[in-house]
Motif scaffolding. Structure first.
Motif, PDB file in Angstrom:
ATOM      1  N   MET A 226      -8.650  17.031  10.016  1.00 36.48           N
ATOM      2  CA  MET A 226      -9.912  16.007  10.674  1.00 36.48           C
ATOM      3  C   MET A 226      -9.891  15.192   9.189  1.00 36.48           C
ATOM      4  O   MET A 226     -10.582  15.961   8.524  1.00 36.48           O
ATOM      5  N   ILE A 227     -10.731  14.054   8.819  1.00 32.65           N
ATOM      6  CA  ILE A 227     -10.205  13.671   8.181  1.00 32.65           C
ATOM      7  C   ILE A 227     -11.815  12.454   8.162  1.00 32.65           C
ATOM      8  O   ILE A 227     -11.971  11.017   9.392  1.00 32.65           O
ATOM      9  N   ARG A 228     -12.661  12.316   7.538  1.00 33.15           N
ATOM     10  CA  ARG A 228     -13.699  12.261   7.441  1.00 33.15           C
ATOM     11  C   ARG A 228     -14.249  10.580   6.631  1.00 33.15           C
ATOM     12  O   ARG A 228     -13.866  10.606   5.983  1.00 33.15           O
ATOM     13  N   ILE A 229     -14.420   9.717   7.822  1.00 32.03           N
ATOM     14  CA  ILE A 229     -14.648   8.522   7.548  1.00 32.03           C
ATOM     15  C   ILE A 229     -16.598   8.079   7.088  1.00 32.03           C
ATOM     16  O   ILE A 229     -16.901   7.807   6.554  1.00 32.03           O
ATOM     17  N   SER A 230     -17.361   8.697   8.490  1.00 29.93           N
ATOM     18  CA  SER A 230     -18.476   8.150   8.597  1.00 29.93           C
ATOM     19  C   SER A 230     -18.581   9.491   9.293  1.00 29.93           C
ATOM     20  O   SER A 230     -18.581   9.972   9.718  1.00 29.93           O
ATOM     21  N   HIS A 231     -20.719   9.233   9.591  1.00 27.27           N
ATOM     22  CA  HIS A 231     -20.849  10.207  10.851  1.00 27.27           C
ATOM     23  C   HIS A 231     -19.713  10.352  12.201  1.00 27.27           C
ATOM     24  O   HIS A 231     -19.930  11.787  12.171  1.00 27.27           O
ATOM     25  N   ASN A 232     -19.474   9.347  12.443  1.00 27.42           N
ATOM     26  CA  ASN A 232     -18.772   8.820  14.233  1.00 27.42           C
ATOM     27  C   ASN A 232     -17.827   8.655  14.307  1.00 27.42           C
ATOM     28  O   ASN A 232     -17.516   8.832  15.447  1.00 27.42           O
ATOM     29  N   VAL A 233     -17.335   9.069  12.893  1.00 29.92           N
ATOM     30  CA  VAL A 233     -15.967   8.212  12.722  1.00 29.92           C
ATOM     31  C   VAL A 233     -15.081   9.568  11.967  1.00 29.92           C
ATOM     32  O   VAL A 233     -15.344   9.401  10.884  1.00 29.92           O
ATOM     33  N   SER A 234     -14.220   9.607  12.964  1.00 32.73           N
ATOM     34  CA  SER A 234     -13.279  10.847  11.589  1.00 32.73           C
ATOM     35  C   SER A 234     -11.559  10.541  12.239  1.00 32.73           C
ATOM     36  O   SER A 234     -11.455   9.736  13.941  1.00 32.73           O
ATOM     37  N   LEU A 235     -10.674  10.492  11.256  1.00 33.67           N
ATOM     38  CA  LEU A 235      -9.130  10.583  11.545  1.00 33.67           C
ATOM     39  C   LEU A 235      -8.192  11.873  11.755  1.00 33.67           C
ATOM     40  O   LEU A 235      -8.805  13.012  11.239  1.00 33.67           O
ATOM     41  N   ASP A 236      -7.726  12.265  13.298  1.00 33.43           N
ATOM     42  CA  ASP A 236      -7.067  13.487  12.916  1.00 33.43           C
ATOM     43  C   ASP A 236      -5.501  12.919  11.885  1.00 33.43           C
ATOM     44  O   ASP A 236      -4.910  12.210  11.325  1.00 33.43           O
ATOM     45  N   ASP A 237      -5.260  14.592  11.641  1.00 28.98           N
ATOM     46  CA  ASP A 237      -4.592  14.293  10.518  1.00 28.98           C
ATOM     47  C   ASP A 237      -2.558  13.530  10.851  1.00 28.98           C
ATOM     48  O   ASP A 237      -1.969  12.998   9.714  1.00 28.98           O
ATOM     49  N   GLU A 238      -2.347  13.765  12.309  1.00 30.72           N
ATOM     50  CA  GLU A 238      -1.303  13.425  12.405  1.00 30.72           C
ATOM     51  C   GLU A 238      -0.875  12.142  12.751  1.00 30.72           C
ATOM     52  O   GLU A 238      -0.032  10.988  13.078  1.00 30.72           O
ATOM     53  N   GLU A 239      -1.898  11.505  12.402  1.00 30.64           N
ATOM     54  CA  GLU A 239      -2.091   9.790  12.865  1.00 30.64           C
ATOM     55  C   GLU A 239      -1.848   9.424  11.555  1.00 30.64           C
ATOM     56  O   GLU A 239      -1.317   7.830  11.000  1.00 30.64           O
ATOM     57  N   ILE A 240      -1.828   9.607  10.355  1.00 31.70           N
ATOM     58  CA  ILE A 240      -1.097   9.906   9.017  1.00 31.70           C
ATOM     59  C   ILE A 240      -0.425  10.112   8.147  1.00 31.70           C
ATOM     60  O   ILE A 240       0.186  11.800   8.408  1.00 31.70           O
ATOM     61  N   SER A 241       1.027   9.767   8.267  1.00 30.68           N
ATOM     62  CA  SER A 241       2.457  10.068   7.997  1.00 30.68           C
ATOM     63  C   SER A 241       2.402  10.044   6.376  1.00 30.68           C
ATOM     64  O   SER A 241       2.500   9.123   5.312  1.00 30.68           O
ATOM     65  N   ILE A 242       2.150  11.170   6.231  1.00 32.81           N
ATOM     66  CA  ILE A 242       2.950  11.147   4.100  1.00 32.81           C
ATOM     67  C   ILE A 242       3.947  12.041   3.575  1.00 32.81           C
ATOM     68  O   ILE A 242       4.405  12.981   4.370  1.00 32.81           O
ATOM     69  N   THR A 243       4.892  10.917   2.599  1.00 35.83           N
ATOM     70  CA  THR A 243       5.936  12.043   2.490  1.00 35.83           C
ATOM     71  C   THR A 243       6.238  11.788   0.579  1.00 35.83           C
ATOM     72  O   THR A 243       5.553  10.871   0.340  1.00 35.83           O
ATOM     73  N   PHE A 244       6.370  12.779   0.016  1.00 36.37           N
ATOM     74  CA  PHE A 244       6.692  12.855  -1.128  1.00 36.37           C
ATOM     75  C   PHE A 244       8.279  12.472  -1.658  1.00 36.37           C
ATOM     76  O   PHE A 244       9.023  12.575  -1.714  1.00 36.37           O
ATOM     77  N   ILE A 245       7.493  11.212  -2.438  1.00 29.80           N
ATOM     78  CA  ILE A 245       9.233  10.813  -3.619  1.00 29.80           C
ATOM     79  C   ILE A 245       8.638  11.624  -4.683  1.00 29.80           C
ATOM     80  O   ILE A 245       7.993  11.723  -5.308  1.00 29.80           O
ATOM     81  N   ARG A 246       9.924  10.508  -5.514  1.00 29.92           N
ATOM     82  CA  ARG A 246      10.105  10.742  -6.999  1.00 29.92           C
ATOM     83  C   ARG A 246       8.843  10.163  -8.236  1.00 29.92           C
ATOM     84  O   ARG A 246       9.096   8.764  -7.361  1.00 29.92           O
ATOM     85  N   ALA A 247       8.243  10.202  -8.480  1.00 30.16           N
ATOM     86  CA  ALA A 247       7.437   9.267  -9.292  1.00 30.16           C
ATOM     87  C   ALA A 247       7.688   8.246 -10.289  1.00 30.16           C
ATOM     88  O   ALA A 247       9.090   8.812 -10.494  1.00 30.16           O
ATOM     89  N   GLN A 248       7.877   7.197 -10.706  1.00 29.50           N
ATOM     90  CA  GLN A 248       8.202   6.408 -11.820  1.00 29.50           C
ATOM     91  C   GLN A 248       7.393   7.058 -13.133  1.00 29.50           C
ATOM     92  O   GLN A 248       6.371   7.537 -12.629  1.00 29.50           O
ATOM     93  N   GLY A 249       8.308   6.066 -14.135  1.00 29.65           N
ATOM     94  CA  GLY A 249       7.259   6.115 -15.236  1.00 29.65           C
ATOM     95  C   GLY A 249       7.510   7.019 -15.791  1.00 29.65           C
ATOM     96  O   GLY A 249       8.185   8.179 -15.677  1.00 29.65           O
ATOM     97  N   ALA A 250       7.119   7.140 -16.977  1.00 31.49           N
ATOM     98  CA  ALA A 250       7.508   8.180 -18.318  1.00 31.49           C
ATOM     99  C   ALA A 250       6.572   8.991 -17.837  1.00 31.49           C
ATOM    100  O   ALA A 250       6.221   9.715 -16.332  1.00 31.49           O
ATOM    101  N   GLY A 251       7.387  11.037 -18.010  1.00 28.81           N
ATOM    102  CA  GLY A 251       6.527  12.472 -17.548  1.00 28.81           C
ATOM    103  C   GLY A 251       8.528  13.325 -17.927  1.00 28.81           C
ATOM    104  O   GLY A 251       8.166  14.296 -17.829  1.00 28.81           O
ATOM    105  N   GLY A 252       9.435  12.320 -18.658  1.00 32.92           N
ATOM    106  CA  GLY A 252      10.700  13.192 -18.838  1.00 32.92           C
ATOM    107  C   GLY A 252      11.166  14.188 -17.870  1.00 32.92           C
ATOM    108  O   GLY A 252      11.025  13.594 -16.629  1.00 32.92           O
TER     109      GLY A 252
END
Length: 137
Positions: free
Chosen positions: A1-27
């Motif tokens: 559950m992600i809280r936006i304000s006192h009476n507004v929040s989002l479910d975790d299922e509404e957000i899609s998260i994928t992990f990808i390889r980052a760009q730039g320096a880092g070896g």
């Protein structure tokens, strides 16, 4: 559950998260670890109140597509967890920014004293410039 304000929040299922390889320096770390986060949030299909949806879709933000999907890419940090928290925090800030109503501007006029001060300064400046002219013998 992600809280936006006192009476507004989002479910975790509404957000899609994928992990990808980052760009730039880092070896080696960048080349073998998928630490960057690609967050997708569909505004139209979300459980947000209509007020938030309308305001979000009206925003002129490059992270919001024409289809009403917010795409956030987070790759500031070396770890997945920090990047995930960063992406979620940026989403919350974007939604909160859309939810704030700006005060309507009331046009005002300068006061009589401020207009007088302005004219005095203009006259004074004009006198200084006139003294810079050629000296007549």
């Amino acid at each position: 559950m992600i809280r936006i304000s006192h009476n507004v929040s989002l479910d975790d299922e509404e957000i899609s998260i994928t992990f990808i390889r980052a760009q730039g320096a880092g070896g080696q770390n960048v080349n073998k670890v998928s630490s960057a986060v690609h967050l997708r949030f569909d505004v139209r299909a979300s459980s947000l109140p209509d007020f938030y949806k309308e305001r979000l879709l009206k925003l002129r933000d490059q992270r919001i597509t024409r289809d009403g999907i917010i795409i956030i890419k987070a790759q500031r940090y070396r770890t997945q967890e920090k990047n995930r928290e960063d992406a979620l925090q940026r989403l919350v800030e974007l939604i909160q920014k859309a939810g704030t109503v700006q005060k309507k501007r009331r046009p005002t006029k300068p006061t009589r004293a401020s207009r007088a001060r302005r004219m005095d300064k203009k006259n004074q400046r004009g006198q200084v410039k006139s003294l810079r002219g050629q000296i007549k013998y």
